[in-house]
Design an enzyme around this catalytic site. Structure first.
Site, PDB file in Angstrom:
ATOM      1  N   LYS A   3      59.211  67.659  50.701  1.00  0.00           N
ATOM      2  CA  LYS A   3      59.589  68.135  49.367  1.00  0.00           C
ATOM      3  C   LYS A   3      58.437  68.900  48.696  1.00  0.00           C
ATOM      4  O   LYS A   3      57.281  68.805  49.123  1.00  0.00           O
ATOM      5  CB  LYS A   3      60.022  66.934  48.525  1.00  0.00           C
ATOM      6  N   TYR A  43      72.185  68.433  47.162  1.00  0.00           N
ATOM      7  CA  TYR A  43      72.275  67.105  46.542  1.00  0.00           C
ATOM      8  C   TYR A  43      73.585  66.937  45.762  1.00  0.00           C
ATOM      9  O   TYR A  43      73.625  66.167  44.799  1.00  0.00           O
ATOM     10  CB  TYR A  43      71.064  66.875  45.634  1.00  0.00           C
ATOM     11  N   ASN A 106      59.095  62.248  45.606  1.00  0.00           N
ATOM     12  CA  ASN A 106      58.786  61.243  46.627  1.00  0.00           C
ATOM     13  C   ASN A 106      58.568  61.810  48.038  1.00  0.00           C
ATOM     14  O   ASN A 106      58.855  61.168  49.033  1.00  0.00           O
ATOM     15  CB  ASN A 106      59.843  60.130  46.611  1.00  0.00           C
ATOM     16  N   HIS A 109      62.538  63.800  52.350  1.00  0.00           N
ATOM     17  CA  HIS A 109      63.960  63.440  52.386  1.00  0.00           C
ATOM     18  C   HIS A 109      64.306  63.082  53.826  1.00  0.00           C
ATOM     19  O   HIS A 109      63.831  63.739  54.753  1.00  0.00           O
ATOM     20  CB  HIS A 109      64.821  64.624  51.947  1.00  0.00           C
ATOM     21  N   GLU A 120      73.435  68.320  57.026  1.00  0.00           N
ATOM     22  CA  GLU A 120      72.171  68.820  56.465  1.00  0.00           C
ATOM     23  C   GLU A 120      71.455  69.755  57.443  1.00  0.00           C
ATOM     24  O   GLU A 120      70.832  70.738  57.029  1.00  0.00           O
ATOM     25  CB  GLU A 120      71.292  67.628  56.054  1.00  0.00           C
TER      26      GLU A 120
HETATM   27  P1  GDP Z   1      66.740  58.701  49.235  1.00  0.00           P
HETATM   28  O1  GDP Z   1      67.904  58.688  50.201  1.00  0.00           O
HETATM   29  O2  GDP Z   1      65.729  57.606  49.515  1.00  0.00           O
HETATM   30  O3  GDP Z   1      66.085  60.053  49.120  1.00  0.00           O
HETATM   31  O4  GDP Z   1      67.324  58.332  47.794  1.00  0.00           O
HETATM   32  P2  GDP Z   1      68.683  58.727  47.028  1.00  0.00           P
HETATM   33  O5  GDP Z   1      69.684  59.327  47.966  1.00  0.00           O
HETATM   34  O6  GDP Z   1      69.089  57.539  46.231  1.00  0.00           O
HETATM   35  O7  GDP Z   1      68.209  59.842  45.976  1.00  0.00           O
HETATM   36  C1  GDP Z   1      67.990  61.166  46.388  1.00  0.00           C
HETATM   37  C2  GDP Z   1      66.757  61.689  45.703  1.00  0.00           C
HETATM   38  O8  GDP Z   1      67.006  61.758  44.290  1.00  0.00           O
HETATM   39  C3  GDP Z   1      65.513  60.791  45.816  1.00  0.00           C
HETATM   40  O9  GDP Z   1      64.822  60.960  47.020  1.00  0.00           O
HETATM   41  C4  GDP Z   1      64.701  61.262  44.623  1.00  0.00           C
HETATM   42  O10 GDP Z   1      64.014  62.490  44.879  1.00  0.00           O
HETATM   43  C5  GDP Z   1      65.791  61.523  43.581  1.00  0.00           C
HETATM   44  N1  GDP Z   1      65.965  60.354  42.715  1.00  0.00           N
HETATM   45  C6  GDP Z   1      66.548  59.154  43.010  1.00  0.00           C
HETATM   46  N2  GDP Z   1      66.509  58.317  41.955  1.00  0.00           N
HETATM   47  C7  GDP Z   1      65.884  59.012  40.962  1.00  0.00           C
HETATM   48  C8  GDP Z   1      65.534  58.699  39.605  1.00  0.00           C
HETATM   49  O11 GDP Z   1      65.792  57.598  39.104  1.00  0.00           O
HETATM   50  N3  GDP Z   1      64.884  59.682  38.894  1.00  0.00           N
HETATM   51  C9  GDP Z   1      64.607  60.897  39.418  1.00  0.00           C
HETATM   52  N4  GDP Z   1      63.962  61.822  38.672  1.00  0.00           N
HETATM   53  N5  GDP Z   1      64.916  61.237  40.682  1.00  0.00           N
HETATM   54  C10 GDP Z   1      65.545  60.301  41.448  1.00  0.00           C
END
Ligand code: GDP
Length: 131
Positions: A3, A43, A106, A109, A120
């Site tokens: 990212k 997303y 973070n 992905h 993807e």
């Molecule tokens: P992943 O599969 O571990 O990447 O997590 P998710 O699918 O739940 O979320 C996708 C992405 O959305 C995450 O990797 C973060 O970059 C973002 N994200 C998830 N939760 C939050 C949040 O509470 N705040 C913000 N700003 N971004 C979030």
């Protein structure tokens, strides 16, 4: 995907090194930058979440590295390698523990299923770009 937070901090090489040392083989890779529209499509599943706008803005804020990686049990093993979504909860030695700053920014992905890995991979790569 690596990212924009991680590419801008110069972590690309170290993250790729950790992935390759963990046994993943690169089948396709590119350095690119998403438009806000492309980040929104990638997303799309999170469109109704409160952080969607922030996520799209962040994911289109700078270059990313997209890759297709291959390994037995790749989805599960890659999720283990990257660690929890929130780096504060990620295990020691995981990529997010090592390189991520926050739950939003973070570092990496990883696809959450074989089906989504195909979707993807097709989002970023044509057949001619896979070896
Ligand atoms: P992943 O599969 O571990 O990447 O997590 P998710 O699918 O739940 O979320 C996708 C992405 O959305 C995450 O990797 C973060 O970059 C973002 N994200 C998830 N939760 C939050 C949040 O509470 N705040 C913000 N700003 N971004 C979030």
């Amino acid at each position: 995907m690596i990212k924009p937070d991680a590419t801008s901090k110069g972590y690309t090489g170290a993250i790729l090194d950790q992935m390759i040392k963990a046994g993943f083989t690169v089948k396709a890779m590119k350095w690119t930058k998403l438009t806000t529209e492309q980040a929104g499509l990638f997303y799309d599943i999170h469109r109704e979440r409160p952080f969607f706008g922030e996520l799209v803005e962040f994911m289109s804020s700078g270059p990313i590295v997209a890759a297709i990686l291959e390994k037995d049990n790749a989805v599960e093993d890659f999720r283990k390698l990257i660690g929890a979504t929130n780096p504060a909860q990620a295990e020691e030695g995981t990529i997010r523990k090592n390189f991520a700053a926050s739950i939003g920014e973070n570092a990496v992905h990883g696809s959450d299923s074989n089906e989504n890995a195909v979707i993807e991979g097709d989002f970023f790569f044509s057949k001619l770009e896979r070896f």
